[in-house]
Design a protein around this motif. Structure first.
Motif, mmCIF file in Angstrom:
data_model
loop_
_atom_site.group_PDB
_atom_site.id
_atom_site.type_symbol
_atom_site.label_atom_id
_atom_site.label_comp_id
_atom_site.label_asym_id
_atom_site.label_seq_id
_atom_site.Cartn_x
_atom_site.Cartn_y
_atom_site.Cartn_z
ATOM 1 N N SER A 139 25.568 -11.530 -16.957
ATOM 2 C CA SER A 139 25.042 -10.628 -15.932
ATOM 3 C C SER A 139 23.655 -11.076 -15.524
ATOM 4 N N GLY A 140 23.231 -10.564 -14.379
ATOM 5 C CA GLY A 140 21.902 -10.896 -13.885
ATOM 6 C C GLY A 140 20.813 -10.488 -14.866
ATOM 7 N N ALA A 141 20.933 -9.262 -15.389
ATOM 8 C CA ALA A 141 19.910 -8.782 -16.319
ATOM 9 C C ALA A 141 19.803 -9.706 -17.535
ATOM 10 N N HIS A 146 14.995 -6.035 -11.485
ATOM 11 C CA HIS A 146 15.482 -7.135 -12.322
ATOM 12 C C HIS A 146 16.597 -6.738 -13.274
ATOM 13 N N GLY A 147 17.034 -5.472 -13.268
ATOM 14 C CA GLY A 147 18.185 -5.110 -14.092
ATOM 15 C C GLY A 147 17.992 -3.817 -14.858
ATOM 16 N N GLN A 153 20.098 -11.835 -6.154
ATOM 17 C CA GLN A 153 20.666 -11.255 -4.931
ATOM 18 C C GLN A 153 20.535 -12.200 -3.738
ATOM 19 N N LYS A 202 25.276 -12.594 -9.284
ATOM 20 C CA LYS A 202 25.953 -12.067 -8.084
ATOM 21 C C LYS A 202 26.830 -13.062 -7.317
HETATM 22 C C1 LIG Z 1 21.396 -7.226 -9.338
HETATM 23 C C2 LIG Z 1 20.131 -7.874 -9.720
HETATM 24 C C3 LIG Z 1 19.784 -8.076 -11.063
HETATM 25 C C4 LIG Z 1 20.655 -7.598 -12.197
HETATM 26 O O1 LIG Z 1 21.898 -8.194 -12.185
HETATM 27 P P1 LIG Z 1 23.115 -7.497 -13.010
HETATM 28 O O2 LIG Z 1 24.228 -8.490 -12.894
HETATM 29 O O3 LIG Z 1 23.400 -6.200 -12.330
HETATM 30 O O4 LIG Z 1 22.638 -7.330 -14.389
HETATM 31 C C5 LIG Z 1 18.603 -8.728 -11.335
HETATM 32 N N1 LIG Z 1 17.799 -9.166 -10.350
HETATM 33 C C6 LIG Z 1 18.101 -8.983 -9.049
HETATM 34 C C7 LIG Z 1 17.182 -9.511 -8.011
HETATM 35 C C8 LIG Z 1 19.266 -8.317 -8.685
HETATM 36 O O5 LIG Z 1 19.542 -8.100 -7.401
#
Ligand SMILES: *Cc1c(COP(=O)(O)O)cnc(C)c1O
Length: 444
Positions: free
Chosen positions: A125-127, A154-155, A262, A288
């Protein structure tokens, strides 16, 4: 599986009876903390359309939050992920590795900015990617402080909640948060007191002054910034802001991290939004859009920084899952083959003039901004005071939903309508979506 017809169709109330039935089951079984923008239950999706269980076809201006940039169930993603599913679903890369993970790391080295030696680590995941960027930066610099910015997102994990700016809904009641996180001003042009032309240099000067006075640059491990802010309101940091911070980081041995989760993967008309001002980050976080909807995330960066963490210090059971890696290779193949950077620019060329024309007609539009297929309008009660108008924003989103156009909102003040169409959406659906937005303004 037949292709989803690329036409809007509203045949029931939104949400329809079958969605409402499922929503009742969901309410009984799913924690209410997990929200949904629009409780229509999906049956299938593809191109620019989401079809629900009642047979409604919605135009998709959300892409599952900038995820399905190549479209839902994109051919190359499905083909490669299906083949991988047949071969094996998991081994854990930390136990016995596989080629897909390496191929994704190679692709990331090729596509991310800068021609230095690069390495990657993959996550779910992003976080998780952002957390690992912090671990790597701390390990490399042997420093602790992390600098982030107003309106940043950031999550939702503990460290990334600390890094995230907005309290409600992301942080409320979930503390205490991780220490050694410092928040600095963002060059938010539309709301900068001395005007957008001054926002870049002035915000950078303030940030640098505060870092120097409050933390001490020699204690800063990383500066983390979104090159175009996502949840915070599609804010493009005013010109000059990012280069000044990049230079400051270089001068003080601070790891400059671009959070492109994103804004990355063709979303803004470039592989990565930081390319716009020629920024080369030390580390870049992605997720994402990377894998066409399969869960994958990455930290990519300078080989010497990426290698700072000791063997065994990074990883996770599922990080870089083979099916997700196959999906990513399919998504990247699609982005190249269909030249989705050009497509994102074409989407901007269609959307921006239409939205700017609406801004001439509708007083509540305070700002039209964004790049590529990451476009937003900020709504205000009064153009002079710029008082945010979250009520009109949710009314507009609701009006669009009723007509079968899925739009999302965002922004620190909840007053930004954001548009993230899949990059493969047809011009006709794009135009129809814009017509619906215009009619919604007339109606509310
Ligand atoms: C969505 C997002 C995150 C977190 O990503 P997840 O996959 O939801 O954990 C972190 N940073 C940015 C810029 C995001 O848009």
């Amino acid at each position: 599986m037949t292709a989803v017809p690329q036409e809007r169709r509203v045949v029931t109330a939104i949400p329809g009876p079958k969605s409402q039935e499922l929503q009742a089951r969901r309410t009984a079984a799913v924690a209410q903390g997990v929200g949904s923008v629009l409780p229509v239950f999906t049956a299938r999706a593809g191109g620019g359309i989401i079809e629900d269980v009642d047979g409604n076809r919605l135009i998709d201006f959300g892409s599952g939050i900038a995820v399905t940039s190549v479209g839902n169930s994109a051919e190359a993603v499905v083909r490669r992920a299906s083949a991988q599913l047949q071969d094996f679903t998991h081994t854990c890369f930390m136990i016995t590795p596989y080629e897909g993970y390496v191929a994704v790391a190679e692709a990331l080295a090729e596509l991310t900015p800068g021609d230095h030696a690069k390495k990657s680590a993959l996550f779910n995941s992003g976080a998780e990617a952002v957390e690992n960027a912090v671990k790597i930066a701390r390990s490399f610099t042997r420093r602790q402080a992390v600098v982030v910015f107003d309106h940043g997102y950031h999550g939702r994990t503990n460290l990334t909640m600390a890094l995230t700016s907005k309290n409600m809904p992301y942080k409320q009641g979930f503390g205490p948060f991780a220490p050694e996180v410092y928040r600095m001003p963002m060059a938010y042009g539309y709301r900068w007191p001395t005007g957008p032309q001054n926002a870049g240099p002035e915000a950078a000067a303030q940030a640098i002054d505060q870092i120097t006075k409050q933390i001490g640059p020699e204690n800063v491990a990383a500066i983390i910034v979104e090159p175009v802010l996502g949840e915070g309101g599609f804010i493009e940091p005013a010109k000059g802001f990012l280069p000044a911070l990049r230079e400051f980081a270089t001068g003080h041995g601070i790891v400059f991290v671009a959070d492109e989760i994103q804004s990355g993967f063709c979303r803004t008309g470039q592989w990565f939004a930081c390319e716009d001002e020629g920024i080369v980050p030390d580390l870049i976080t992605t997720a994402k859009g990377i894998a066409g909807g399969l869960p994958l995330a990455a930290v990519t960066g300078r080989a010497e920084i990426m290698d700072a963490a000791h063997a065994g210090g990074l990883g996770g059971t599922y990080g870089g899952n083979p099916v997700a890696c196959a999906g990513a290779l399919g998504a990247i193949e699609t982005m190249k083959e269909l030249d989705l950077n050009a497509r994102a620019k074409a989407i901007e060329a269609t959307m921006k003039p239409r939205l700017s024309a609406m801004a001439e007609k509708f007083e509540i539009i305070g700002d039209v901004r964004g790049r590529g297929a990451m476009i937003a309008i900020e709504l205000v009660k009064d153009r002079t005071t710029k008082e945010p108008n979250p009520e009109a924003t949710s009314a507009l989103a609701g009006a669009c939903h009723q007509e079968g156009l899925l739009v999302l909102t965002c922004g620190t003040y909840g007053n930004v309508l954001r548009f993230l169409p899949p990059l493969v959406i047809g011009e006709d659906l794009l135009g129809e979506g814009l017509d619906i937005i215009e009619q919604a303004f007339t109606r509310i």
